[in-house]
Design an enzyme around this catalytic site. Structure first.
Site, mmCIF file in Angstrom:
data_model
loop_
_atom_site.group_PDB
_atom_site.id
_atom_site.type_symbol
_atom_site.label_atom_id
_atom_site.label_comp_id
_atom_site.label_asym_id
_atom_site.label_seq_id
_atom_site.Cartn_x
_atom_site.Cartn_y
_atom_site.Cartn_z
ATOM 1 N N HIS A 178 -3.682 -5.095 0.257
ATOM 2 C CA HIS A 178 -3.065 -5.660 1.473
ATOM 3 C C HIS A 178 -3.207 -7.182 1.458
ATOM 4 O O HIS A 178 -4.188 -7.704 1.986
ATOM 5 C CB HIS A 178 -3.774 -5.123 2.717
ATOM 6 N N CYS A 208 0.834 -1.198 0.000
ATOM 7 C CA CYS A 208 0.000 0.000 0.000
ATOM 8 C C CYS A 208 0.877 1.259 0.000
ATOM 9 O O CYS A 208 1.502 1.555 -1.010
ATOM 10 C CB CYS A 208 -0.997 -0.050 1.136
ATOM 11 N N GLU A 240 -1.756 -9.182 3.245
ATOM 12 C CA GLU A 240 -1.596 -9.737 4.604
ATOM 13 C C GLU A 240 -2.930 -10.080 5.261
ATOM 14 O O GLU A 240 -2.979 -10.904 6.165
ATOM 15 C CB GLU A 240 -0.793 -8.767 5.487
HETATM 16 N N1 GLN Z 1 -2.030 6.678 2.598
HETATM 17 C C1 GLN Z 1 -2.119 5.894 1.395
HETATM 18 C C2 GLN Z 1 -3.462 6.043 0.715
HETATM 19 O O1 GLN Z 1 -4.422 6.427 1.329
HETATM 20 C C3 GLN Z 1 -1.814 4.441 1.679
HETATM 21 C C4 GLN Z 1 -2.751 3.789 2.648
HETATM 22 C C5 GLN Z 1 -2.259 2.507 3.236
HETATM 23 O O2 GLN Z 1 -1.065 2.245 3.275
HETATM 24 N N2 GLN Z 1 -3.159 1.688 3.758
HETATM 25 O O3 GLN Z 1 -3.577 5.770 -0.445
#
Ligand code: GLN
Length: 531
Positions: free
Chosen positions: A509, A382, A511
């Protein structure tokens, strides 16, 4: 069989591992062939933990249907392999919101709305899952957050008291407490447990089963004392000793007959003890995995729980690759181009962690440059993926001011930009791109191979910003490929540098979907590369 309800509460102190015990009960009942679900009720006012700082509450776990939830749901899913939904995570805030919305709508016209019965009725409705269109469930396990005696959990306790009365033998209460060892006295102390149970009894709830957390083995004499002071059968007092791994807990609970005790209380024939073959195979593998592989976690939250699912995913994938993943947290706020070698040298792989906001991102970018130029296997998740993309723009494409619009709203090289659908959103809570979305994999890529040569996968998301497609051609020309794309919105979900050993960033994600019996293919592939 009618649905049965198991309530799990905790006393004495927090952090006893109620989530692990709830997940273990779920696992053991599942092994007996029962259909189960596990839900978490939290006493705080936030509608969900999505707006909480991980320092307050650890990781925010995301369900397939896009609810931001407590990290205990991660344990539930990893232990049992079930998919939880938005109704498996309830807070006091959600309960109140429902009741207040109903009041404004006029549903209670003429009535005074009160904690009892309106709030408690709404809690009961959700504990019974009246909104959920589950296929038939044999057991609903409800874990209540917080510790007995907290002012804010009182309505939950009242709801449990009423449900027990209403459901009779179809409901069971499991209470988790702590038995401290006093070194100076050389004794294990049961008094806090007695007090905790008294507190519960004062609220009209007699626990059926006690799970005693302890750092030292409790002999029968201690268990007998607790049983007789707390009105609980001896066979219903089990202990949860410190174990080398949380995944040993279900087996330890089974050995002590926790699942059998629950069935007996409800009046279901106990039958044979299930063998749990695949689980034992996993534990054997875990015990055998001694060779260490050192992996760096580059993030800004110096707290075990902040990256819980990533840690567990790496551990699990390590075990299935016959190694012990030794994780080293490296605070990204402290990484500079001057000390990066010292900080990352010797690691077999690096994970660049998710996150929000400016703090610590420059260190992530420096780390991404170091691992790219030194060809160290790197997994960006992310925000981590976004930092890989920014690093590549700055150091390979030559856009020194490249950034994400999240960090620099004026940057002329917005290689990470806000998603179209996010532009007009003004409410922060629960409005990110959340939950599972499809992603199409490019055939000629490492991720395609890692996923076992499937072209369409589904993974969970939690973000507002995205790779800016206007730059895609430049990236591709210089060697960073967009190898996973959401077909409906044409959003880049995975980038990869094929000429590196393993340099992959995912906007989603992975995970969140690793489980004990099914480690995630990307983590498996990453660990292989690290080895
Ligand atoms: N801050 C970034 C976004 O909103 C990544 C978010 C995250 O890592 N969950 O796109």
């Amino acid at each position: 069989m009618d649905t049965k309800y198991i309530f799990v509460t905790g006393g004495v102190v927090s952090s006893l591992g109620k989530g692990i015990i709830s997940a273990s009960i779920g696992k053991l009942l599942q092994a007996r062939g029962y259909k189960i679900t596990i839900q978490k009720f939290d006493p705080y006012i936030n509608i969900d933990p999505g707006t909480l700082n991980p320092y307050e509450h650890g990781e925010c776990y995301v369900t397939v249907d896009g609810m931001e939830t407590d990290l205990d749901l991660g344990h539930y899913e990893r232990f049992t392999g079930i998919h939880t939904t938005r109704n498996n995570s309830v807070t006091t805030g959600r309960i109140y919101k429902t009741v207040i919305d109903r009041e404004r709508h006029g549903d209670y016209l003429g009535k005074t709305i009160q904690v009892v019965p309106h709030i408690t009725d709404e809690i009961k409705r959700r504990m019974l899952r009246e909104d959920e269109h589950d296929e038939h469930l044999d057991f609903v396990i409800t874990e209540v957050g917080g510790t007995i005696g907290d002012i804010e959990s009182a309505p939950f306790m009242e709801a449990i008291r009423q449900l027990r009365w209403q459901l009779g033998r179809d409901a069971v209460c499991v209470h988790l407490t702590y038995v401290p060892y006093l070194k100076a006295a050389g004794e294990l102390k049961t008094k806090p447990t007695q007090h905790s149970v008294k507190e519960l009894q004062g609220m009209g709830i007699q626990p059926d089963i006690l799970v005693l957390r302890t750092e030292r083995h409790l002999d029968d004499h201690v268990r007998m004392k607790v049983a007789s002071f707390c009105n609980v059968d001896l066979e219903c007092v089990v202990q949860s000793e410190d174990l080398p791994s949380i995944y040993e807990v279900p087996v330890s609970m089974q050995r002590q007959g926790l699942d059998a005790a629950i069935l007996r209380k409800i009046g279901i024939p106990v039958g044979e003890t299930p063998a749990m073959g695949p689980w034992h195979d996993f534990l054997d593998k875990q015990r055998g995995a001694v060779r260490e592989v050192h992996i760096g976690l580059v993030g800004k939250y110096d707290l075990q729980d902040a990256y819980k699912s990533i840690r567990e995913s790496l551990n699990l994938a390590g075990i299935y690759n016959d190694v012990k993943a030794k994780l080293h947290f490296i605070n990204s706020e402290e990484i500079t181009s001057r000390n990066v070698t010292e900080k990352l040298e010797g690691l077999s792989g690096v994970v660049i962690c998710p996150g929000f906001g400016q703090r610590g991102i420059e260190g992530k970018i420096v780390a991404a440059e170091y691992t790219r130029t030194h060809d160290i296997p790197t997994f960006g998740i992310c925000l981590g993926m976004q930092m890989m993309v920014i690093e590549f723009a700055r150091n390979v494409l030559g856009y020194k001011d490249a950034n994400s619009r999240e960090m620099d709203s004026q940057t002329p090289h917005n290689v990470i930009d806000i998603m179209e659908e996010q532009k007009n959103i003004t409410q922060i809570g629960g409005t990110m791109r959340l939950g599972a979305y499809e992603c199409e994999l490019l055939k000629d890529s490492r991720v395609y191979e890692a996923y076992g040569e499937v072209t369409l996968i589904k993974e969970r998301h939690r973000h507002r910003y995205e790779f800016n497609n206007a730059y895609a051609k430049e990236y591709e020309a210089k060697g960073m490929k967009c190898v996973g794309v959401n077909p409906a919105a044409n959003l880049v979900e995975i980038v990869e540098i094929p000429e590196k050993r393993w340099y992959i960033g995912t906007q989603f994600h992975p995970e969140y979907s690793s489980t004990v019996l099914h480690p995630h293919p990307l983590f498996m592939s990453f660990i292989k590369a690290c080895i």
